[in-house]
Design a protein around this motif. Structure first.
Motif, PDB file in Angstrom:
ATOM      1  N   SER A   1      40.535  50.710  31.030  1.00 47.95           N
ATOM      2  CA  SER A   1      39.194  50.713  31.614  1.00 47.95           C
ATOM      3  C   SER A   1      39.073  49.608  32.665  1.00 47.95           C
ATOM      4  O   SER A   1      39.899  48.707  32.747  1.00 47.95           O
ATOM      5  CB  SER A   1      38.140  50.542  30.530  1.00 47.95           C
ATOM      6  OG  SER A   1      38.220  49.250  30.003  1.00 47.95           O
ATOM      7  N   ASP A   2      38.010  49.717  33.427  1.00 51.03           N
ATOM      8  CA  ASP A   2      37.792  48.787  34.526  1.00 51.03           C
ATOM      9  C   ASP A   2      37.580  47.365  34.021  1.00 51.03           C
ATOM     10  O   ASP A   2      38.056  46.401  34.622  1.00 51.03           O
ATOM     11  CB  ASP A   2      36.587  49.267  35.343  1.00 51.03           C
ATOM     12  CG  ASP A   2      36.435  48.484  36.631  1.00 51.03           C
ATOM     13  OD1 ASP A   2      37.491  48.140  37.214  1.00 51.03           O
ATOM     14  OD2 ASP A   2      35.289  48.230  37.032  1.00 51.03           O
TER      15      ASP A   2
ATOM     16  N   ARG B   1      39.895  43.856  34.797  1.00 53.53           N
ATOM     17  CA  ARG B   1      39.302  42.632  35.339  1.00 53.53           C
ATOM     18  C   ARG B   1      39.638  41.427  34.446  1.00 53.53           C
ATOM     19  O   ARG B   1      39.901  40.333  34.948  1.00 53.53           O
ATOM     20  CB  ARG B   1      37.788  42.783  35.456  1.00 53.53           C
ATOM     21  CG  ARG B   1      37.386  43.673  36.581  1.00 53.53           C
ATOM     22  CD  ARG B   1      35.905  43.707  36.728  1.00 53.53           C
ATOM     23  NE  ARG B   1      35.537  44.654  37.763  1.00 53.53           N
ATOM     24  CZ  ARG B   1      34.308  44.908  38.130  1.00 53.53           C
ATOM     25  NH1 ARG B   1      33.315  44.273  37.543  1.00 53.53           N
ATOM     26  NH2 ARG B   1      34.059  45.775  39.068  1.00 53.53           N
ATOM     27  N   ILE B   2      39.620  41.657  33.137  1.00 54.66           N
ATOM     28  CA  ILE B   2      39.954  40.575  32.208  1.00 54.66           C
ATOM     29  C   ILE B   2      41.415  40.161  32.397  1.00 54.66           C
ATOM     30  O   ILE B   2      41.745  38.975  32.437  1.00 54.66           O
ATOM     31  CB  ILE B   2      39.672  41.007  30.750  1.00 54.66           C
ATOM     32  CG1 ILE B   2      38.160  41.132  30.524  1.00 54.66           C
ATOM     33  CG2 ILE B   2      40.265  39.996  29.765  1.00 54.66           C
ATOM     34  CD1 ILE B   2      37.796  41.708  29.168  1.00 54.66           C
TER      35      ILE B   2
END
Length: 93
Positions: A2-3, A7-8
Motif C-alpha cells: 500500500s501507499d 512511504r514508511i
C-alpha cells in the motif's frame, strides 16, 4: 504494497541514510590525539659519553665474597632454626 507502507519504508531508509551521514561527518571532525614517541632513557651501564675515558671519578668497589658467604650462611642457619621450631610446634599438636 500500500501507499502508506511505501512511504514508511522510504522514510526509514532516508532516516538511516541521514544518520549514517551524520556519523561519518561527526567522526571526521573529531581530532585524534597524535602519538608521541616514547622518551629514550640512556642506559646506565654505558660509560658517560661526555667524559673522556678514566675521568668518570672513583670506581665503585664490590663487596668481599667471603663476607657475603658468611652472611648468607648465618641467614640460612637462622631460617633452619625457625623451621625446626615450627615443625616442633606442629608435631606437638
Amino acid at each position: 504494497m500500500s501507499d502508506s507502507r511505501q512511504r514508511i519504508a522510504i522514510g526509514r531508509g532516508s532516516a538511516r541514510a541521514s544518520l549514517a551521514t551524520l556519523a561519518v561527518l561527526s567522526n571526521a571532525q573529531t581530532s585524534h590525539p597524535t602519538r608521541q614517541p616514547p622518551n629514550r632513557v640512556p642506559r646506565q651501564t654505558l660509560p658517560n659519553p661526555n667524559f673522556p675515558p678514566g675521568l668518570e671519578g672513583p670506581q665503585a668497589k664490590g663487596s668481599d665474597p667471603e663476607s657475603v658467604d658468611k652472611q648468607n650462611q648465618a641467614g640460612l642457619r637462622s631460617d633452619i632454626e625457625k623451621l625446626y621450631a615450627l615443625a616442633f610446634v606442629l608435631r606437638s599438636k
